[in-house]
Structures are given as C-alpha cells and as structure tokens.
Design a protein around this motif. Structure first.
Motif, PDB file in Angstrom:
ATOM      1  N   THR A 123       2.422   1.738  -3.552  1.00 14.72           N
ATOM      2  CA  THR A 123       1.500   2.274  -4.564  1.00 14.72           C
ATOM      3  C   THR A 123       1.020   3.674  -4.194  1.00 14.72           C
ATOM      4  O   THR A 123       0.778   4.498  -5.079  1.00 14.72           O
ATOM      5  CB  THR A 123       0.298   1.335  -4.744  1.00 14.72           C
ATOM      6  N   ALA A 124       0.877   3.964  -2.882  1.00  6.40           N
ATOM      7  CA  ALA A 124       0.448   5.310  -2.475  1.00  6.40           C
ATOM      8  C   ALA A 124       1.515   6.348  -2.808  1.00  6.40           C
ATOM      9  O   ALA A 124       1.203   7.452  -3.278  1.00  6.40           O
ATOM     10  CB  ALA A 124       0.143   5.335  -0.978  1.00  6.40           C
TER      11      ALA A 124
ATOM     12  N   GLU B 286       1.289   6.919  -6.418  1.00 13.40           N
ATOM     13  CA  GLU B 286       0.137   7.745  -6.776  1.00 13.40           C
ATOM     14  C   GLU B 286       0.443   9.229  -6.582  1.00 13.40           C
ATOM     15  O   GLU B 286       0.094  10.071  -7.412  1.00 13.40           O
ATOM     16  CB  GLU B 286      -1.071   7.348  -5.917  1.00 13.40           C
TER      17      GLU B 286
ATOM     18  N   GLN C 116      -6.565  -0.495  -4.516  1.00 13.63           N
ATOM     19  CA  GLN C 116      -6.469   0.642  -3.606  1.00 13.63           C
ATOM     20  C   GLN C 116      -6.895   1.948  -4.264  1.00 13.63           C
ATOM     21  O   GLN C 116      -6.892   2.996  -3.621  1.00 13.63           O
ATOM     22  CB  GLN C 116      -5.032   0.793  -3.091  1.00 13.63           C
ATOM     23  N   GLY C 117      -7.242   1.914  -5.529  1.00 18.06           N
ATOM     24  CA  GLY C 117      -7.651   3.131  -6.218  1.00 18.06           C
ATOM     25  C   GLY C 117      -6.497   3.999  -6.659  1.00 18.06           C
ATOM     26  O   GLY C 117      -6.685   5.171  -6.992  1.00 18.06           O
ATOM     27  N   HIS C 118      -5.285   3.449  -6.693  1.00 21.53           N
ATOM     28  CA  HIS C 118      -4.095   4.205  -7.114  1.00 21.53           C
ATOM     29  C   HIS C 118      -3.896   4.018  -8.620  1.00 21.53           C
ATOM     30  O   HIS C 118      -2.905   3.440  -9.082  1.00 21.53           O
ATOM     31  CB  HIS C 118      -2.879   3.741  -6.327  1.00 21.53           C
TER      32      HIS C 118
ATOM     33  N   ALA D  34     -10.952   4.452  -4.609  1.00 22.27           N
ATOM     34  CA  ALA D  34     -10.012   5.287  -3.848  1.00 22.27           C
ATOM     35  C   ALA D  34     -10.506   5.552  -2.432  1.00 22.27           C
ATOM     36  O   ALA D  34      -9.705   5.626  -1.498  1.00 22.27           O
ATOM     37  CB  ALA D  34      -9.777   6.604  -4.577  1.00 22.27           C
ATOM     38  N   ASP D  35     -11.828   5.685  -2.245  1.00 15.07           N
ATOM     39  CA  ASP D  35     -12.360   6.104  -0.940  1.00 15.07           C
ATOM     40  C   ASP D  35     -13.390   5.150  -0.350  1.00 15.07           C
ATOM     41  O   ASP D  35     -13.713   5.272   0.832  1.00 15.07           O
ATOM     42  CB  ASP D  35     -13.004   7.501  -1.068  1.00 15.07           C
TER      43      ASP D  35
ATOM     44  N   ARG E  46     -14.451  -1.585  -2.778  1.00 17.76           N
ATOM     45  CA  ARG E  46     -13.270  -2.432  -2.993  1.00 17.76           C
ATOM     46  C   ARG E  46     -13.609  -3.894  -2.692  1.00 17.76           C
ATOM     47  O   ARG E  46     -13.245  -4.806  -3.434  1.00 17.76           O
ATOM     48  CB  ARG E  46     -12.117  -1.986  -2.098  1.00 17.76           C
TER      49      ARG E  46
ATOM     50  N   ASP F 206     -15.922   3.483  -6.826  1.00 17.30           N
ATOM     51  CA  ASP F 206     -14.971   4.460  -6.280  1.00 17.30           C
ATOM     52  C   ASP F 206     -14.012   3.719  -5.357  1.00 17.30           C
ATOM     53  O   ASP F 206     -14.229   3.633  -4.146  1.00 17.30           O
ATOM     54  CB  ASP F 206     -15.731   5.555  -5.515  1.00 17.30           C
TER      55      ASP F 206
ATOM     56  N   THR G   5       0.835  -1.210   0.000  1.00 11.54           N
ATOM     57  CA  THR G   5       0.000   0.000   0.000  1.00 11.54           C
ATOM     58  C   THR G   5       0.867   1.255   0.000  1.00 11.54           C
ATOM     59  O   THR G   5       0.580   2.219  -0.722  1.00 11.54           O
ATOM     60  CB  THR G   5      -0.931   0.010   1.226  1.00 11.54           C
TER      61      THR G   5
END
Length: 402
Positions: free
Chosen positions: A225-226, A229, A260-262, A323-324, A329, A321, A222
């Motif tokens: 990838t964060a 991003e 993770q939405g990245h 990401a949030d 997810r 969505d 995480t």
C-alpha cells in the motif's frame, strides 16, 4: 616554453622517458594551440607519429596528455583504444571525447576489465549502461546499480529484479535503493525479502512461526500500500490497475490501505474496481454519505456486510490523522471492532471473518506501538518515582511456565 630543437631532441632520444616527455608536450601544445592552422596540423602529425613508438611508456604519456580533453582528436583516441590494456582502459574510463557509438563498438568485444573501466566513466547513457549489463557479469551489474546517476529503462530494472531479486540480497538492496525502480518490480523485491526472512535461521529461530507469518504479512501489506500511495501521489495509476487485474486487491488490502493512511492508493483501487472516475471517488470518500459510499462499493462487487464495514471505517478515518498518528489508528480500529461485535451480537458473519481477524491483528500491533510512544513520552516528562504496590514477604507470583 620549449624550443623546437629541444623538442626534436627529446622526441628522437633513445630514452623512452624523454620521448614520453615529448609526447606529453606535443599533446598539451595541440590542445592549447591558438596559432596558425599549419602549426596545428604539424602538432597533429607529431601526435600521430608517437602512436608508432615501440615504448608503452611513450604511448601512455601521449594518452595521459589527451585523457580529460573534450577537444582530443578522436582518431588518436580510437587508436589508443586498440593499444595495450592499461592504456585502452585509461582512455575508455576518462576520455569525454568518446561518443556512445565508440563505446558500443568497444563493448561488443571487451573483456571484464575493460567493461568495468567503461562502467566507471563519469557519464553513461542508458544505451551504454544496458549494453554493459548484457555483456558483463554480476560485479559489473552491482557497480552500475550502485550509481544512481546511471539511467536504466523500467523494462531492464524489471528484468534484473525478476532474475536476481529472489537469490541475491546485495542486488536486492541496490535495486530497492534506486528511485527509478518501477513499482511492480519494487513489490516483487519486497516479497522476495519476506521469503528470505522467513527462511533465515536467525529470524525463524527467534520468532514463533505464527507470529512471524503475521509480522511478515503485515509488513508486506504495508509495503504494497505504501508503494501504491507513492505511485498515486505521483499520478501513476497503472500500479493499482495492475494489482486489480492480478487480483491482489483483497478486502484485507483495502482495509490496510485505510488504516495506514494510504488513502490515495485506496481511492485508485476503488476507482479501478468500480470503473468510476478518480476525482468522483475522491469526492465521495471525503464528503459522501453512507448510502453514497455503499453505492460506490457496490459497484466494486463487495458484499453488503463488507460495504457497511468500509463505510464505517471511512467515517472514522475522516476525523483522524491515520497517516502519521499511531494512537489515532489504534482508536479507529478499536472503535470499528467494537461496533462490529455489538452489531452482530458477537457472532461475526462468515463474509467478515477475514476482515475481523485482520482488525484484531491490527488492534494488537497498533496497541503495542502506541504504548511504546506513550511510555517513552511519559518517561521523558516525569521527574518523580511511580508508586507501585509492594509485595509482602510471603507473597509469590504465580507465573505460567515459559
């Protein structure tokens, strides 16, 4: 206002306190003088004379009068820098009239106390800050890193992270708190944190080894990838390129980025792997058909099974969505897992085993997180008691041994 005769009397007094008053008055008069040039020159000569006074108190009073003035005469300040340590440290710490060249000359022969005084100046340039790091010890480094206004070059921060990040938790925290820390150095420190947690007795004793390994791997992925991003959002592509070159971008990492939405980081990785322009990759990820996505992933060198799985995941992600929304997810991961089981009749091919294991791990992690959110919302909304089944008096629950 002080009469000239009184000033002369004070400056020639046997009492060092009175001579100190005269030195301070002369400094104030010099800085605030607006009269003829010869008067200003006479005041300057008076300041020079106080430099030779045998009393530290007198020279200290002179320094105190000039400390915070940009207009303070540099020759006098440079002389005071060679004075007693208490005077020199005060001058180097507070005087805005000193320039980088003055500080660099001082740093080369300074002791730790003088270096620390230099480090507490209101403003430090990158050149001076890095010279201090090169000469000073750990306390000085910690002091400088704790100041977000002190600039460092990316190269210097990488060197500190590589040298100190593995063993010093405090310096790791100070480095990670800096916004100017390069992405690759931040990743190195995150990996060092994972290693430190793994070896901490409190952590290893409280969490089963296999679960701890899964938690740390998920957290490290995480973070990876964060960071990517953030770099992609800022338009800094080298992070993804360096990861691809170092072979850090696996199928698991690419899956994790999507889950993770990245998506910006995922797009950067695909652009690097496929050698395709970033804008075209974005267009295909947002609107491309399944065959177009398969062709893109084929350029990345991915197998057919992995290509199909990523294409399915992207189609699910377009409508959620990620990401949030943790529940979204969880839904996407669950849907993809079930589709893979149905498609392969429960026999997952070898090339998908690692990816399927990752999806199964995420299914559990996301289910727990989503359940926490649901229960907290439910507890806040409901005002009535929940009806639960009652056990008979002679009923016993058969629980497994702990």
């Amino acid at each position: 206002m002080v009469a000239y005769q009184d000033f002369v009397a004070l400056s020639q007094s046997r009492d060092s306190e009175e001579r100190g008053q005269a030195a301070h008055l002369a400094a104030m008069a010099y800085l605030n003088h607006y009269g003829p040039a010869d008067e200003h020159a006479a005041l300057y000569a008076a300041l020079i004379g106080f430099l030779d006074d045998p009393s530290v108190r007198v020279r200290g009073a002179l320094a105190y009068g000039l400390l915070h003035a940009v207009e303070a005469p540099r020759p006098i300040l440079l002389a005071l820098l060679q004075d007693s340590p208490v005077i020199a440290r005060a001058v180097v710490q507070y005087s805005p009239a000193l320039v980088d060249a003055d500080l660099m000359a001082l740093i080369r022969g300074a002791d730790e106390a003088m270096l620390m005084a230099t480090a507490t100046r209101e403003r430090l340039s990158q050149r001076v800050a890095e010279a201090l790091v090169a000469r000073g010890g750990r306390p000085l480094l910690a002091k400088l890193l704790d100041r977000p206004d002190v600039p460092f070059s990316p190269t210097m921060l990488r060197q500190v992270a590589d040298r100190e990040g593995a063993d010093d938790a405090e310096l790791r925290g100070l480095l990670l708190a800096r916004d100017d820390l390069p992405a690759d150095a931040r990743l190195v420190l995150v990996q060092a944190v994972a290693v430190a947690l793994r070896s901490t007795r409190m952590v290893s004793g409280a969490v089963a080894p296999h679960r701890l390994e899964r938690l740390l791997r998920d957290a490290t992925d995480t973070a990876l990838t964060a960071i990517g991003e953030q770099e992609a959002a800022a338009g800094r592509a080298p992070y993804a390129a360096e990861l691809v070159e170092a072979e850090f971008v696996s199928t698991r990492v690419m899956l994790h980025a999507i889950v993770q939405g990245h998506v910006l980081f995922f797009a950067d990785c695909v652009a690097q792997l496929s050698e395709t322009p970033r804008d075209k990759v974005f267009t295909l990820l947002e609107h491309g058909s399944r065959s177009a996505l398969n062709a893109l992933f084929s350029r990345c060198g991915l197998s057919e099974a992995v290509r199909n799985m990523l294409a399915r995941l992207i189609f699910h992600a377009r409508a959620a969505d990620l990401a949030d929304d943790i529940a979204a997810r969880h839904f996407v991961v669950t849907a993809l897992t079930e589709e893979l089981i149905v498609e392969h009749d429960g026999v997952i091919p070898p090339e998908l085993e690692e990816a399927f294991a990752y999806l199964s791990e995420q299914n559990v992690i996301l289910a727990r997180r989503a359940a926490r959110g649901v229960m907290s919302v439910f507890a806040g909304m409901t005002q009535s008691k929940m009806a639960l089944p009652q056990l008979e008096a002679d009923e016993r629950l058969a629980l497994p041994a702990a």
